[in-house]
Enzyme design. Structure first.
Site: not given
Length: 420
Positions: A319, A330, A344
């Site tokens: 999460s 990224d 999740k």
């Protein structure tokens, strides 16, 4: 528990609710709430909710009509007095359980009060971190607070909680189980657990204490490489993480290890605030609801940490932990080391009603800056290293660390040398 925490990434929205009268009225109110929740944050829910059959499916209208018929029969023929409060709670919980959403839950007034307290960083509980199983919804102890009631009683990481005060909580929402473990200071709670290697369950009688949630710990390891462990993303974590970052910077850290192993998540706002300590102003995550409506989240300023970073992860990193990892990976700011994360990639919204009850269910998916959603798959680490459970002492600092931290140290040491 302590970390008597609900392990979902929550976005909270409050809206007014009227007093519930009768079974049919209960159903109408909840169905209205479900309709508005699809647009949470897009509609002025504070104005209250009104019943409108025009926006409902045929099946939903049939449920409403059947509820009215049942209510009429009960009111007319049932022999004993009717406890509408109890009836209403059962109806609400049944409706939410029919959503096929394992993260959805309806909370009674007492349950929602306890759950709301969990993110404040101090409450009365037993001091144990709880994670919910990915496939079987089992409630596993992911860790215990050092010196807390659970540790003193003998509860260990990996124990599976079966019963709380005689109630079977297997398959129940983690927030519900947590609320059962919390209570007044000095009161006792009975916890039944299954432990690997034991054929029979073990019962622990634990006295509840005020738990001060220290979610962040840090230290300087060898070669001026800082180490920050984050156990959960709670309200108190923001300040604790900033203090850790500032302290290590003052000590002239050259590299950084952020340990998110067994961190099942928490508050999205906290994850964003922590990313703001590391990244310049950038998009760090965005969500999409069922209608494709997107909401973007950015860091706020240009402050940036310009040192190599390794994030330690495992199958319980979920999460908000994955939001944090996804943004830093990224943008090429960090490498992930360990084993695949939980996976999740969805967001739950919680709704507080005026009568003190609450509602939570999945409202959107989240995506990393590059548009990646990892729900059900998780992040594969850049450096795959399984934990072997062995601890060794470092040469300079003398700290005892496990094999995954050792590999992270080696990686950062080589990375730092290559920059010289």
């Amino acid at each position: 528990m302590n970390m008597d925490r609900d392990r979902e990434t929550d976005i909270n929205f409050d809206f007014l609710r009227g007093v519930i009268m009768g079974a049919a009225g209960c159903i109408l109110v909840l169905l209205s709430a479900l309709t508005i929740a699809q647009y949470a944050g897009k509609i002025n829910v504070a104005a209250g909710l009104k019943w409108d059959e025009n926006g409902m499916s045929k099946e939903a209208v049939e449920i409403k009509d059947k509820a009215e018929i049942l209510s009429s029969y009960i009111n007319r023929f049932y022999l004993n007095d009717i406890d509408y409060g109890k009836m209403g709670d059962i109806i609400y919980k049944a409706m939410v359980s029919g959503l096929d959403d394992k993260y959805a839950a309806y909370y009674t007034k007492d349950e929602y009060k306890d759950i709301s307290e969990k993110t404040k960083g101090e409450f009365c509980g037993i001091g144990a971190y709880i994670s919910q199983g990915k496939n079987d919804n089992s409630l596993k102890v992911a860790g215990v607070v050092k010196g807390g009631p659970a540790e003193k009683a003998g509860i260990k990481k990996g124990d599976i909680i079966v019963e709380v005060d005689g109630e079977n909580i297997q398959g129940k929402d983690s927030s519900y189980a947590v609320s059962k473990m919390k209570g007044k200071k000095g009161t006792n709670v009975s916890i039944l657990v299954m432990r690997k290697g034991n054929k029979k369950p073990i019962t622990f009688n634990i006295k509840r204490e005020v738990i001060h949630d220290n979610t962040v710990s840090y230290k300087m390891l060898d070669n001026n490489i800082g180490y920050i462990s984050v156990s959960a993303f709670e309200t108190v974590t923001k300040k604790q993480f900033k203090s850790a970052v500032d302290c290590l910077e003052k000590k002239n850290e050259k590299g950084l290890i952020i340990d998110l192993r067994d961190n099942g998540g928490g508050l999205l706002d906290t994850a964003l605030d922590m990313l703001d300590q590391i990244l310049p102003k950038k998009l760090v995550v965005y969500t999409k609801d069922k209608n494709g409506v997107a909401e973007e989240y950015y860091t706020k300023d240009d402050k940036e940490i310009k040192i190599p970073i390794v994030i330690l992860v495992n199958g319980n990193s979920a999460s908000a932990s994955e939001v944090f990892c996804g943004a830093l990976r990224d943008y090429g700011k960090a490498k992930l080391l360990g084993t695949k994360t939980f996976g999740k990639g969805i967001v739950q919204s919680s709704f507080a009603f005026r009568d003190g009850t609450g509602l939570k269910f999945t409202t959107s998916k989240y995506y990393t800056p590059k548009g990646i959603n990892i729900h059900g798959t998780g992040f594969e680490p850049d450096i795959k290293v399984k934990s072997n459970g062995k601890m060794t002492a470092l040469k300079e600092s003398g700290y005892k660390v496990d094999n995954q931290i050792n590999v992270a140290l080696d990686y950062l040491t080589i990375a730092l040398k290559s920059k010289r």
